[in-house]
Structure formats: structure tokens, C-alpha cells
Design an enzyme around this catalytic site. Structure first.
Site, short mmCIF file in Angstrom:
data_model
loop_
_atom_site.label_atom_id
_atom_site.label_comp_id
_atom_site.label_asym_id
_atom_site.label_seq_id
_atom_site.Cartn_x
_atom_site.Cartn_y
_atom_site.Cartn_z
CB CYS A 1 -0.94 0.01 1.20
SG CYS A 1 -0.07 -0.01 2.79
CB CYS B 1 4.58 -0.44 1.52
SG CYS B 1 3.62 -1.60 2.50
CG ASP C 1 6.18 29.17 -33.38
OD1 ASP C 1 6.37 30.39 -33.48
OD2 ASP C 1 6.75 28.32 -34.07
CG ASP D 1 8.86 27.77 -30.83
OD1 ASP D 1 8.65 28.99 -30.88
OD2 ASP D 1 8.64 27.01 -31.78
#
Length: 971
Positions: A60, A63, A653, A878
């Protein structure tokens, strides 16, 4: 000649079933270069190292939190991310402060099993290597000084030192610049003999071994590896028949290693174990192991259940069970034995896991299961012994423990299956690569003299491979001979087959359709496009989404809270009964207030389930990244997925993003008496140094003008092979400079040439006449880019370039608007062209003539009010904006720098995937919230019902085994 190996050490690993042999001393302990001084006293700073560790035993979120805490407590660990679903940890650390063995020990000390995962074997070296060379022929100090001087001047050599007494030389070099063979040649050219003894370059390979029939075969295998030059350490696991080898990459290649073993021992064959498929097989094995435990527990639990609820109604069985043997009935003896087997044999895993968790001051699901089953079992044993001694028999609850364990194991089995399904996307990607390849054998003249089938994982850079029709391309490379169409849809998402000719690039995992191809391998192992996609998906699935912090917090307090509620339940029911708050007829037959209260308390412990909370986020993120990968959208982590859900603005762009990046020259006007061909030669010579799409369009137009070739032949930028043979007509340029957002400038024939926009010419003092301005305005208003050309400070012409808009652009902008997302276009182009393009695609907000750095400023402007902004781009210019945006989306056909800066990679280069990415994110987090709602609702409802809150009015209660069944199915 000194021996290359200094010691031999044999140690036992994993008991009798595995042996490990380390060959040679620690080559890092004593080095000639340790005494090397560069004269400045510099101390080299070690780079960080990243490893992945497979962890077993986690059940779980508590852990995974415990493991993460154990790793982070080590000095030298930079970061650690533990993924519950994948049972893996991703750890970044400083190797000079902590090593992978320390990390493995820390995880095992926390109560879990750990295994360091190795990447696919590759000869790629990271950083510099230190090679130790045996040098013969040196006679005096002058030889040493001469040789050291020669070595230090070699490109890629960082440091070099030669010792006359030992006839050894050590060289630190960059293997990406210079190879060991080139160093050996340099030494021999200086008049000495040389050979490589060993290097610090190392790699690990996992081999599967077949044909081992006894200890004699193992001894033969040990002898061969001990005497093989370049093998540093190896271990053989008899149970899994796996051979783990650490070897020197500069002396031995993986293929040479495998071939040597296969040739030396007849009847024994080794093959490379694919690390990804090995993980899949381990997951299948874990599911099978869980199923076996469940079936064994069920086979014992059914008779126990039958003895309690069915046999009393069948006279013969009831007579047998109530027959006394000693102080107890036969039924009691059977229950004690059968339940004991389930409790302590099958249930051993819960006790061990609970002990390890408590030892590390943590709690998890195993603590609840061990606590609940132990309470039921030991109380029942106590009730039997008390009855035998006093003659007063209490109610026993032997059936509770096995039914609980059976249901819990069934739930764990279902959970294991679900975890396996979430990794289906990676499994499908791994299966794209073929297991074998056809290697063409060449002589010294590079003539093909034969072929052999080899493991695809043993391909080396430079290998010549034969790709027959219908087969898959094993690695990345380029076509040496042949012509064929290749289906790349599984990698790029492009449905149309792509023509591959000589010098065309091919991608591993794609399918050759028609003709036969000879391909030279360039990228192998983790360097291939497919491996990088797999790595990207794995990394994304490992990364935790910020919303996961909520589940981690709940998991950390869940078990202690449930145990407290269980104790409160017991105390309230017990003392309420003692003081007469409820009638005695509520108690079961032969029952007491103690066992009546205990059953409610146990039900509270076993019905509670933290697993569903822990699985709510990672399962959804894993499925989302897998679905995205299958649809050409690569997501770089749960945090990126979460941010995309909140996107309010998408900034596009223009060039290469909204447009097709297939620019074409439409207009050429010359304003001087210069010949048109001469004008195009000048412009093309200047633009030849630029990577901008408009530059390529001008260069292609000029080439076509001069040579009258069909421009469509070279439109695919990947296949522009004819440029090399026609560059002779270009003029030499000097002092080339690309001016961001303006254009380019350089010198041709000692005269400056400017190619760009008005700003570039204006800043350089070039006057633009009104009639030229009118021409440029007309071009811009028709969505074309007008490029001005000045030579020797005089305006000499204009080139008009058009870049067609992507057909899906307008539909995407409209779709985003319907999703409540506003589209903005930001470009370095002029305002008129920008507005014309924006009007065509339906974008209202336009920012034009923006420099690359300015794009990031525009993004920050929209972020001021707290809005989440996405940026879609493709080029180097970019990358600042992609990094500045909350969500960066790089077009797959863009540059590596843009892709590196982005959070999403749109492999198909289709704008429709922008909608796919945002929609996938929104649906994923809607599912996560639904998961949390169900997980919380389950516990909020189930715990009070198990505590007996409805019993006073409706006589509804959940026996512990029913509560266990509810818990098993809750995830």
C-alpha cells in the site's frame, strides 16, 4: 609485462543457488592518474547517477512512503521516487557519497526485497573513461616525456601519465571523441608497442542460460569467464538460470562475450534477457505466486467454513465432528490444525511484512491483517483451552482467520492483475522491437560475404543489417542500399508509409513493407527513438502527481487511526454490555461481552482498506500515459498531466506549428540590374547556414532554379540527400550570424549581405523605398512573408515565401474554444502576415514581431492572474517559451531542444493532439477524483457499519470474514 588482473575473489551469493566471482582488483583504488597534477589543484566534481530498483513486498501507499523515507535518509541521495504500481524506485544520488549497494541495503533494512535494475546492454560510455595501456619499448625518461606529450595533445584526451618502471600508461579520455584504438595507434606511431589492459568503462548484461545439466557445466562456465579478458565480475543463479556479468566495455563487447561463451561450451547456449520483458515475466510470476497462495488458502478455508455452517445440518458429519478425542471434539482438532496451516503457513507473509513495518516504525495493510487474524485465532484457541479446563465453553471463531486471509489474498491477486494491465502500454512498445536481426558479414574491403542471425540486443553501432520485406527494423540507422516503403505509424503515428532510399533514416520498431534494405546501425539500446519513448513513458509513470500527496498523507495516518477506532469500538461495546446498556440476548449462543465486542473490533480492523486510496492516482496516471503513448501523445509525468487539466490559454507558435513548415517561394523581385540567378545565388549562399524553414525554402527554390530539378523530390527534410552534390554553386560566406526575430547576416566577397525583415535592414542603415514597402505589404496581407535582401548596404530585392496552414488548425482552435480554452498566436513574423494567418484559423488574440525571449514574457503576462498557460511550439527559438509555460507541448517533428524543454511531445505533429492532451488530462483527473470519492466513501461507510453502528436498530453487523471480503473487493 605486468598481468592485467591483480586478484581473484570467489564469494557465495544467495546461499547455494548462486555464485559470484569478481575478477581483478578494484581498478579505482590505485591509479597512476591519482598522482597527476594539472598544476591548478582542481578537484573533479562527480556527476549524479540515476538507477532504478525493483522492490517486492510493497502492499500500500504506506509501504512506498516507508521505502522512500529509507532511501532519502542516506547521505548523498538527491531524490527518490517510489512507484507502488510498478514496484520500482527511481533514485538519483552522488556515487562518491553513496553507491547502489547502500541503497539496496537501506530498502532491505526497511523490510522489503530490492534488486538493482540494469538498462539494456549498450556500448555507450557516459563521460570520460580511464584506460590502462601496456606500453613496450620505453628505455628512458625521454621516452616517457615524449609519449606523455603526444598523448596529451590528442583530441578528447583529458589527462595522461606514463610510468617507465611498470611499462604502464593511464589515459583519461572521452570515448565520444577518441577511441581506445586511436590511442593505441598514436602510441605505436610514436615508435612503441601498445595494448589496452583495462579501463573504467563497464557495463552489465543479464544472460539466460540453457543446457546446464550439472555442477560440471557450472564449473566449465566459471572457468571460461574467469579466463576471459574484460570480464570483471559474474554471478550465476541456478534457480532462474540467469548469468549476470559485469564487463569492461573497452575490451569486450556484449556480442563478443556471448559468442565466446557459446563457442567454448558445446550444449550450452546463452541469450540476452530483455530487461523490459524480464520485468513482465516477473509480474506474471508474482501473479502466479499470489494465485497459488490464494488457492491453497481456499482449499483449507472451504472445509473450515463447511464445518461451521454446513456440517451441523448433516447428521452423519455432525456426529463425526462432535465425537470427543481427549478433551476436544474431532471438529475442534480439525479446526486447530487446518486454521493453523492457513494462519502460520499461508499467513506467514503478513506476519513478516507487519514485523518489518513495525520495526521501521511504520504501519501498513499487513499490520491490520496480522492484527485482525491473530485476534480471532488466538481468542478461539483461548476459548477452547478455557472450556477444556473449566468446562464452560465459549463461542469460537476459527473460520474468521482463514476466510479473512483467503479474501485478502484474492484481493491481492486481483490487484496484481490490475497492476499488470496498467503496464500494457510499455509491453506493447517493447514488443515492437524484433527479437533477432540479420547481420551482414563484411570483409576488410566492406564487401558482404555472408549473413548470420543474431540477438537484436547484441547489435553494435556500425553493424550492417539486412531488413527483408515484412520484417521489423531492429535499431535506428540509415539506409546504405535498397529502396522500400516503411510503416512508421507505430512510432510516429503517421499512417502513410514513408519511402526509404539511400541515406534515409530508419527507426527501430517500424515495419519494412516491400523491398529489401541494407541498414547501418547508428543508435542502439537506450539511445534508439523507441527506447527513449519507452523511457519517457516509464519516467512519466514513476513520477507522482501532486494530488498523490493527499493519498500519501492519509496512508501515513490511516492504520494507526483504524487501530485506535478498533480499540474504541471494543471498549464501548464491552463496557456498555457490562453496565447493562444493551440486553444480554444480543449476545450469540455461549457468547460473552468480551467476544461479542471483539468481533466488532476485528471487523473494524479488517474492513478498513488504505490500498484503494494508494492506488487511486497511480493507476489512473499509468493508464493515461499508456493511452497517450498509444495515440502519439507522450506525457513526461503526473505533474504535467495534472497541470494540463487546468489550462486556460494555449499559445501557438506560427511557423511549423500552425503552418505545415513546408514553405515555398512564391515571389522573387530584383530591384537592381543584377541577374536573377546571381541574386538567388547570393541569397541562397547566405541562407545555407540557417536551419529556419524559410531558409530551406529559399535554398530549395534557388537550387531548383539553377538545376531545373523537381523540388518535390527533396521536400522531405529527412531525405534531402541531393543537396550535397549541388552545393558547389554556393558562394563562400564568413562571419555568419543569425539575428533572433530579424533574419541573418554574413559577408560574401567581403561585402555584407542582410536577409530578413524591416528591423534588420533598418538597424543596419538600409533605406526601404515606398514602392518596395508596398510590395512587402501586399505579400503580408495575403499571409505571405516578405523577406528583404540588402547587399553592400543597398536593397537589391524581395523574396515572398508562403507556408501553408495545417488543415486541422481552424478545427482545433474552435474545439479549444468549446472546451473553454482561449487560443493565442505568438510569432516573430510581421503583424500583417500574423493577422492574415490568425484570421484564417480563427484566432482573435495575436502577438507579432516577438523575439524568442519575448515569447516567454508573453506567457508570463498571461500567468500573472494565476491562469495555467500551455505553449505549443517546434523550434529551438520556442524552447524558452516551452520551459516558461505551465505546460509545454512540442511538435514531434520539431528540434530535440524543443522536445527536451516540453512536458508533452506530440509525436504525430498534429494539432488535434493538443485537444487530445488536454481532454486526456481532464478525464484522468475526473477519474482520480472519482477514485478518491469511492475510496473515502467506502471507508467512511464500511468502518462505522463494521463497528456496529446499525446493530442496535436493524441488527445488522458484518462478521469479520464478511468484512474481509468487502476489503478484498474494495480496490
Amino acid at each position: 609485462m605486468p598481468p592485467p588482473f591483480k586478484s581473484l575473489q570467489l564469494t557465495e551469493v544467495n546461499g547455494r543457488d548462486s555464485t559470484a566471482i569478481e575478477i581483478g582488483g578494484n581498478t579505482d583504488n590505485v591509479r597512476l592518474l591519482d598522482c597527476y597534477d594539472d598544476g591548478y589543484g582542481h578537484v573533479e566534481k562527480r556527476d549524479v547517477t540515476r538507477i532504478q530498483v525493483r522492490i517486492t513486498g510493497m502492499t500500500c501507499a504506506a509501504c512506498s512512503n516507508a521505502v522512500e523515507g529509507a532511501i532519502m535518509s542516506l547521505n548523498g541521495v538527491v531524490s527518490a521516487s517510489v512507484a507502488l504500481l510498478q514496484n520500482k524506485a527511481d533514485v538519483v544520488f552522488y556515487p562518491n557519497l553513496v553507491n547502489d549497494g547502500d541503497i539496496k541495503n537501506a530498502i532491505e533494512d526497511a523490510g522489503f526485497e530490492a534488486e538493482i535494475l540494469q538498462e539494456q546492454s549498450t556500448t555507450k560510455s557516459h563521460g570520460t573513461l580511464v584506460g590502462q595501456f601496456i606500453i613496450g619499448g620505453m628505455t628512458c625518461a625521454a621516452c616517457v616525456n615524449s609519449l606523455e606529450g603526444i598523448l596529451r595533445k590528442l583530441p578528447g584526451v583529458k589527462r595522461a601519465i606514463v610510468a617507465l618502471a611498470t611499462s604502464l600508461g593511464e589515459v583519461e579520455y572521452d570515448p565520444s571523441i577518441i577511441s581506445k584504438d586511436e590511442i593505441v595507434n598514436a602510441i605505436e606511431d610514436a615508435g612503441f608497442e601498445a595494448s589496452l589492459a583495462e579501463s573504467t568503462g563497464q557495463d552489465r548484461i543479464m544472460l539466460g542460460v540453457t543446457g546446464i545439466s550439472g555442477d560440471l557445466d557450472v564449473c566449465m562456465l566459471n572457468d571460461i569467464l574467469c579466463n576471459m579478458k574484460g570480464v570483471r565480475q559474474f554471478s550465476f543463479n541456478k534457480i532462474s538460470s540467469e548469468l549476470d556479468i559485469l564487463f569492461d566495455t573497452e575490451i569486450l563487447s556484449p556480442r563478443a562475450l556471448v559468442d565466446a561463451i557459446n563457442e567454448e561450451i558445446s550444449g550450452i547456449e546463452v541469450n540476452v534477457k530483455n530487461p523490459h520483458m524480464r520485468m513482465v515475466s516477473q509480474n506474471i510470476e508474482a501473479a502466479s505466486h499470489m494465485l497459488r497462495h490464494f488457492l491453497f488458502s481456499l482449499s483449507l478455508g472451504i472445509p473450515i467454513f463447511a464445518m461451521r455452517f454446513i456440517c451441523p445440518h448433516i447428521p452423519l458429519f455432525n456426529y463425526i465432528l462432535v465425537t470427543h478425542i481427549g478433551p476436544f471434539q474431532i471438529g475442534d482438532w480439525l479446526r486447530v490444525v487446518l486454521v493453523g496451516l492457513v494462519q502460520f503457513v499461508v499467513g506467514k507473509r503478513f506476519y513478516l511484512a507487519a514485523f518489518r513495518a513495525l520495526r521501521n516504525r511504520a504501519t501498513n495493510m499487513d499490520v491490520l491483517v496480522a492484527l485482525g487474524t491473530s485476534a480471532a485465532y488466538f481468542y478461539s484457541v483461548y476459548a477452547l483451552l478455557y472450556g477444556a479446563i473449566t468446562g464452560f465453553w465459549f463461542q469460537t471463531y476459527f473460520e474468521t482467520s482463514p476466510m479473512l486471509i483467503t479474501f485478502v489474498l484474492f484481493g491481492k491477486y486481483l490487484e496484481t492483475l490490475a497492476k499488470g494491465k496498467t503496464s500494457d502500454a510499455i509491453k506493447k512498445l517493447v514488443e515492437l522491437t524484433p527479437s533477432t536481426a540479420l547481420l551482414l558479414i563484411q570483409d576488410k574491403g566492406r564487401n558482404v560475404i555472408g549473413e548470420r542471425e543474431i540477438d537484436a540486443l547484441l547489435i553494435q553501432p556500425g553493424d550492417l543489417l539486412k531488413i527483408v520485406p515484412g520484417s521489423k527494423v531492429p535499431v535506428d540507422g540509415f539506409v546504405v542500399s535498397g529502396s522500400s516503403y516503411v510503416n512508421e505509424s507505430m512510432v510516429t503515428g503517421e499512417s502513410a508509409p514513408v519511402l526509404k532510399e539511400v541515406n534515409s533514416l530508419v527507426i527501430g520498431g517500424t515495419i519494412n513493407l516491400h523491398g529489401s534494405l541494407h541498414v547501418q546501425a547508428t543508435k542502439i539500446g537506450s539511445d534508439t527513438v523507441l527506447s527513449q519513448i519507452i523511457s519517457l513513458v516509464e519516467t512519466a509513470q514513476m513520477a507522482k502527481a501532486p494530488i498523490q500527496k493527499f493519498a500519501d498523507f492519509v496512508a501515513s495516518i490511516f492504520v494507526p487511526t483504524v487501530v485506535a477506532l478498533s480499540m474504541i469500538t471494543f471498549v464501548v461495546w464491552y463496557f456498555s454490555g457490562v453496565v447493562g446498556a444493551y440486553p444480554r440476548d444480543w449476545l450469540p449462543q455461549n457468547g460473552t461481552y468480551f467476544d461479542f465486542s471483539l468481533m466488532f473490533s476485528i471487523s473494524v480492523v479488517v474492513v478498513a482498506c488504505p490500498c484503494a486510496l494508494g492506488l487511486a492516482t497511480p493507476t489512473a496516471v499509468m493508464v493515461a500515459t499508456g493511452v497517450g503513448a498509444n495515440n502519439g501523445v507522450l506525457i513526461k509525468g503526473g505533474d504535467a498531466l495534472e497541470r494540463a487539466e487546468k489550462v486556460r490559454y494555449v499559445i501557438f507558435d506560427k511557423t511549423g506549428t500552425l503552418t505545415q513548415s513546408k514553405a515555398a517561394v512564391t515571389t522573387v523581385k530584383v530591384f537592381t540590374e543584377m541577374d536573377r540567378g546571381e541574386f538567388l545565388t547570393l541569397v541562397a549562399s547566405a541562407e545555407a547556414n540557417s536551419e529556419h524553414p524559410l531558409s530551406k525554402a529559399i535554398l530549395e527554390y534557388a537550387r531548383h532554379f539553377h538545376f531545373f530539378e523537381d523540388p518535390s523530390v527533396t521536400k522531405d527534410s529527412k531525405n534531402e540527400t541531393s543537396d550535397a552534390k549541388v552545393t558547389g554553386w554556393l558562394l563562400d560566406t564568413v562571419d555568419f550570424c543569425a539575428v533572433p526575430g530579424q533574419g541573418i547576416q554574413c559577408y560574401i566577397n567581403e561585402k555584407q549581405i542582410l536577409v530578413g525583415n524591416r528591423r534588420l535592414l533598418g538597424e543596419n542603415g538600409v533605406i526601404i523605398p515606398s514602392y518596395v514597402e508596398n510590395i512587402v505589404v501586399d505579400l503580408e496581407e495575403s499571409a505571405k512573408t516578405g523577406i528583404l535582401v540588402a547587399y553592400d548596404s543597398k536593397l537589391i530585392g524581395v523574396v515572398g515565401v508562403a507556408d501553408p496552414i495545417k488543415r486541422e488548425a481552424a478545427v482545433v482552435v474552435e474545439g479549444l474554444f468549446k472546451m473553454g480554452v482561449r487560443s493565442i498566436m505568438v510569432t516573430g513574423d510581421n503583424w500583417r502576415t500574423a493577422r492574415a494567418v490568425a484570421n484564417e484559423v480563427g484566432i482573435q488574440d495575436v502577438r507579432a514581431e516577438v523575439l524568442p525571449a519575448g515569447k516567454a514574457d508573453v506567457i508570463r503576462l498571461f500567468q500573472k492572474d494565476g491562469s495555467t498557460v500551455a505553449m505549443v511550439g517546434d523550434g529551438i527559438n520556442d524552447s524558452p517559451a516551452l520551459a516558461a509555460a505551465d505546460v509545454g507541448m512540442a511538435i514531434g517533428a520539431g528540434t530535440d531542444i524543443a522536445i527536451e524543454a516540453a512536458d508533452y511531445v506530440l509525436m504525430k505533429s498534429s494539432l488535434e493532439d493538443v485537444i487530445t492532451a488536454i481532454d486526456l488530462s481532464r478525464k484522468t483527473f475526473a477519474r482520480i477524483r472519482l477514485n478518491y470519492m469511492f475510496a473515502m466513501a467506502y471507508n467512511i461507510i464500511a468502518i462505522p457499519v463494521s463497528a456496529g453502528i446499525l446493530f442496535p436498530w436493524f441488527k445488522i453487523k458484518l462478521p469479520p470474514w464478511v468484512a474481509g471480503a468487502c476489503m478484498a473487493f474494495s480496490s
